[in-house]
Design a protein around this motif. Sequence first.
Motif, PDB file in Angstrom:
ATOM      1  N   PRO A  33      -4.943   8.609 -19.529  1.00 29.08           N
ATOM      2  CA  PRO A  33      -4.883   9.062 -18.139  1.00 29.08           C
ATOM      3  C   PRO A  33      -5.013  10.577 -17.987  1.00 29.08           C
ATOM      4  O   PRO A  33      -5.667  11.059 -17.053  1.00 29.08           O
ATOM      5  CB  PRO A  33      -3.504   8.573 -17.669  1.00 29.08           C
ATOM      6  CG  PRO A  33      -3.200   7.403 -18.547  1.00 29.08           C
ATOM      7  CD  PRO A  33      -3.792   7.734 -19.875  1.00 29.08           C
ATOM      8  N   ARG A  36      -8.622  11.639 -18.082  1.00 32.40           N
ATOM      9  CA  ARG A  36      -9.327  11.257 -16.856  1.00 32.40           C
ATOM     10  C   ARG A  36      -8.941  12.179 -15.703  1.00 32.40           C
ATOM     11  O   ARG A  36      -9.802  12.622 -14.926  1.00 32.40           O
ATOM     12  CB  ARG A  36      -9.029   9.799 -16.506  1.00 32.40           C
ATOM     13  CG  ARG A  36      -9.512   8.811 -17.558  1.00 32.40           C
ATOM     14  CD  ARG A  36      -9.579   7.388 -17.013  1.00 32.40           C
ATOM     15  NE  ARG A  36      -8.317   6.891 -16.484  1.00 32.40           N
ATOM     16  CZ  ARG A  36      -7.388   6.281 -17.209  1.00 32.40           C
ATOM     17  NH1 ARG A  36      -7.562   6.124 -18.510  1.00 32.40           N
ATOM     18  NH2 ARG A  36      -6.278   5.820 -16.650  1.00 32.40           N
ATOM     19  N   GLU A  37      -7.663  12.465 -15.594  1.00 34.60           N
ATOM     20  CA  GLU A  37      -7.199  13.338 -14.501  1.00 34.60           C
ATOM     21  C   GLU A  37      -7.806  14.736 -14.612  1.00 34.60           C
ATOM     22  O   GLU A  37      -8.186  15.344 -13.603  1.00 34.60           O
ATOM     23  CB  GLU A  37      -5.675  13.407 -14.522  1.00 34.60           C
ATOM     24  CG  GLU A  37      -5.001  12.104 -14.096  1.00 34.60           C
ATOM     25  CD  GLU A  37      -3.524  12.066 -14.461  1.00 34.60           C
ATOM     26  OE1 GLU A  37      -3.002  13.125 -14.873  1.00 34.60           O
ATOM     27  OE2 GLU A  37      -2.915  10.992 -14.326  1.00 34.60           O
ATOM     28  N   GLU A  38      -7.904  15.237 -15.846  1.00 32.46           N
ATOM     29  CA  GLU A  38      -8.497  16.563 -16.034  1.00 32.46           C
ATOM     30  C   GLU A  38      -9.953  16.579 -15.580  1.00 32.46           C
ATOM     31  O   GLU A  38     -10.396  17.519 -14.912  1.00 32.46           O
ATOM     32  CB  GLU A  38      -8.408  16.972 -17.505  1.00 32.46           C
ATOM     33  CG  GLU A  38      -9.019  18.342 -17.784  1.00 32.46           C
ATOM     34  CD  GLU A  38      -8.974  18.731 -19.252  1.00 32.46           C
ATOM     35  OE1 GLU A  38      -9.730  19.659 -19.628  1.00 32.46           O
ATOM     36  OE2 GLU A  38      -8.222  18.116 -20.028  1.00 32.46           O
ATOM     37  N   ALA A  41     -10.231  16.396 -11.818  1.00 35.36           N
ATOM     38  CA  ALA A  41      -9.897  17.702 -11.238  1.00 35.36           C
ATOM     39  C   ALA A  41     -11.064  18.677 -11.334  1.00 35.36           C
ATOM     40  O   ALA A  41     -11.202  19.587 -10.505  1.00 35.36           O
ATOM     41  CB  ALA A  41      -8.671  18.281 -11.931  1.00 35.36           C
TER      42      ALA A  41
END
Length: 303
Positions: A33, A36-38, A41
């Motif tokens: 996760p 993916r979040e990076e 962003a």
Amino acid sequence: MRVGVIGLGSMGMGAARSLLRAGLEVTGCDPRPAAREEFIAAGGRAVASAGALPQGTEALVVLVVNAAQTEAALFGPEGALPRLASGAAVLSCATMAPDAARAIAAKLEQAGMLPLDAPVSGGAAKAREGAMTVMAAGGAAAFDKAAPVLEAIATKVWRLGEQPGIGATVKVVHQLLAGVHIAVAAEAMALGIRAGADPKALYDVVTSAAGNSWMFENRMARVLTGDDAPRSAVDIFVKDLGLVTEMARALAFPVPLAAQAQQLFTAAHAMGQGQKDDGFVIRVWQAMTGIALPGDEEAGDEK
């Protein structure tokens, strides 16, 4: 162009972000996760499995660890193959044996795709800059289709031939040099410390003189600060030097320096250092001799 990147690790993330900067429509794939979040962003899209990539993906960069992960990412139950457009370019970038690269390329061709055996070099920093080196082999149509991707992620693309496998061969030979250079850099630094030389002074002298190597300059800089966060981990060279010795064995070709370096990385793995930065193979010498490493709180400190 709709592009997928499987593997948002230190190099895959850099490649994916370089593709975004080039104006391509990029979806990253990684089970973690945080990765993916990076990427989200940074302005990209991200999915947890290759089977969730956008339908009609026109080019795919597979930047995972090895051949087995590449096979799973492409052809497994949650693999990317059904999501690809007919005639999509598929860049297989993991370091693997030449036979494995040829087998993966053959399966992609049978599925109507355009494979490139395309291992990469340059590390996380070059990946972030879009300045990797690509050692590629494949047909002209594959190179043409992949051109926007290659232009975004690399400053040097070697076209090594039309037959998949030669890119993997060149990368394995490259890894022989890289692994031996890291091991001998660590040995030299450890010897200097044991003999009483100031580590920073030793580093400054070597990096200004003929004995320097890119690996000494890059990896020993991290040793000086105790920064063992993995850009390329010890376990990568346990694997890659294993590929060197396997290829050499099949050719009845002796590689004594590569074999010795592999044993040193294997020793570091056995000490629990497998996921540390590969320059910290120097902790093998620390364990044997009791030297204090720069950045460690005390001799024998294991992070």
